[in-house]
Design an enzyme around this catalytic site. Structure first.
Site, mmCIF file in Angstrom:
data_model
loop_
_atom_site.group_PDB
_atom_site.id
_atom_site.type_symbol
_atom_site.label_atom_id
_atom_site.label_comp_id
_atom_site.label_asym_id
_atom_site.label_seq_id
_atom_site.Cartn_x
_atom_site.Cartn_y
_atom_site.Cartn_z
ATOM 1 N N ASP A 93 0.855 -1.187 0.000
ATOM 2 C CA ASP A 93 0.000 0.000 0.000
ATOM 3 C C ASP A 93 0.897 1.245 0.000
ATOM 4 O O ASP A 93 1.350 1.679 -1.053
ATOM 5 C CB ASP A 93 -0.912 -0.084 1.228
ATOM 6 C CG ASP A 93 -1.942 1.024 1.293
ATOM 7 O OD1 ASP A 93 -2.119 1.733 0.296
ATOM 8 O OD2 ASP A 93 -2.579 1.186 2.356
ATOM 9 N N ASP A 149 -7.014 -8.945 6.012
ATOM 10 C CA ASP A 149 -7.966 -8.839 7.116
ATOM 11 C C ASP A 149 -8.533 -7.449 7.300
ATOM 12 O O ASP A 149 -7.977 -6.451 6.846
ATOM 13 C CB ASP A 149 -7.276 -9.210 8.429
ATOM 14 C CG ASP A 149 -6.299 -8.124 8.884
ATOM 15 O OD1 ASP A 149 -5.400 -7.778 8.084
ATOM 16 O OD2 ASP A 149 -6.445 -7.606 10.003
HETATM 17 P P1 IMP Z 1 2.029 -0.643 3.632
HETATM 18 O O1 IMP Z 1 1.172 0.604 3.735
HETATM 19 O O2 IMP Z 1 2.517 -0.868 2.240
HETATM 20 O O3 IMP Z 1 3.145 -0.584 4.628
HETATM 21 O O4 IMP Z 1 1.112 -1.873 3.994
HETATM 22 C C1 IMP Z 1 0.972 -2.256 5.325
HETATM 23 C C2 IMP Z 1 -0.088 -3.280 5.580
HETATM 24 O O5 IMP Z 1 -1.343 -2.636 5.539
HETATM 25 C C3 IMP Z 1 -0.243 -4.442 4.613
HETATM 26 O O6 IMP Z 1 0.692 -5.474 4.772
HETATM 27 C C4 IMP Z 1 -1.635 -4.896 5.019
HETATM 28 O O7 IMP Z 1 -1.586 -5.718 6.164
HETATM 29 C C5 IMP Z 1 -2.326 -3.590 5.359
HETATM 30 N N1 IMP Z 1 -3.229 -3.168 4.275
HETATM 31 C C6 IMP Z 1 -3.062 -2.159 3.393
HETATM 32 N N2 IMP Z 1 -4.126 -2.070 2.561
HETATM 33 C C7 IMP Z 1 -4.971 -3.074 2.938
HETATM 34 C C8 IMP Z 1 -6.261 -3.516 2.454
HETATM 35 O O8 IMP Z 1 -6.860 -2.997 1.498
HETATM 36 N N3 IMP Z 1 -6.794 -4.568 3.117
HETATM 37 C C9 IMP Z 1 -6.200 -5.200 4.151
HETATM 38 N N4 IMP Z 1 -5.003 -4.829 4.622
HETATM 39 C C10 IMP Z 1 -4.399 -3.765 4.024
HETATM 40 MG MG MG Z 2 -3.232 -6.416 8.049
#
Ligand code: IMP
Ligand code: MG
Length: 172
Positions: A93, A149
């Site tokens: 994300d 989740d």
């Molecule tokens: P980051 O923002 O790339 O560091 O992502 C961190 C974490 O946010 C991911 O590994 C997921 O656990 C969670 N995440 C981000 N977007 C979603 C979504 O749409 N559904 C579920 N979990 C999400």
């Molecule tokens: Mg998560």
């Protein structure tokens, strides 16, 4: 569980299965002369890693780590120095989790380090990162299922869906 879909369906079980098979084939080719260690990032990657690892036709190794709150909560069981490591994520994300993990793991001097994510949500990307294998690109919506989740629920859905009303669910 009955056939009811929780939320709005985004990727069916069939679509996921086909895409996982394709990525598995690509990884099998790319790593045919290497000694691959797949590292699943828990908890979200558990379903994807289980299926992806079985779609790779090589005698690979599998390990896991848990990242929470910007730190490694549970670490790998093995040293990765000199290893060909592939990080397997549920979703990228902001990219901050991956940027953090990359920094941590690169400091251990793997021979190579790549990342495979089931979902790429590029809209809110903050970290400047390259992703080597992507299952699907998704819109800026919160998705659940197939490991992903909402408050530690819905991971077991065999498909990926956007929850209708997250706030209602919170009250349940
Ligand atoms: P980051 O923002 O790339 O560091 O992502 C961190 C974490 O946010 C991911 O590994 C997921 O656990 C969670 N995440 C981000 N977007 C979603 C979504 O749409 N559904 C579920 N979990 C999400
Ligand atoms: Mg998560």
């Amino acid at each position: 569980m009955d056939d009811r879909v929780f939320g709005k369906l985004v990727f069916t079980q069939e679509a996921i299965k086909n895409r996982v098979r394709e990525i598995g084939r690509k990884i099998s080719v790319d790593y045919h002369d290497k000694d691959l260690l797949m590292v699943g990032v828990l908890k979200g990657a558990y379903a994807f890693l289980a299926d992806l690892s079985r779609a790779v036709a090589l005698p690979i190794r599998v390990d896991f780590l848990v990242v929470t709150g910007g730190r490694i909560f549970a670490d790998l069981a093995q040293n990765i120095a000199g290893q060909d490591v592939l990080i397997v994520e549920d979703i990228v994300d902001s990219g901050e989790t991956f940027a953090f993990l990359k920094k941590e793991l690169m400091a251990r001097h793997p021979k190579s380090l790549r990342i495979c994510t089931l979902l790429d949500k590029p809209h809110r990307r903050k970290a400047n990162i390259d992703i080597d294998y992507i299952g699907f690109t998704v819109q800026d919506k919160f998705v659940v299922g197939y490991g992903l989740d909402y408050k530690n629920r819905y991971r077991n859905l065999p498909y990926i869906a956007v929850l209708d009303k997250v706030s209602e669910d919170e009250e349940a």
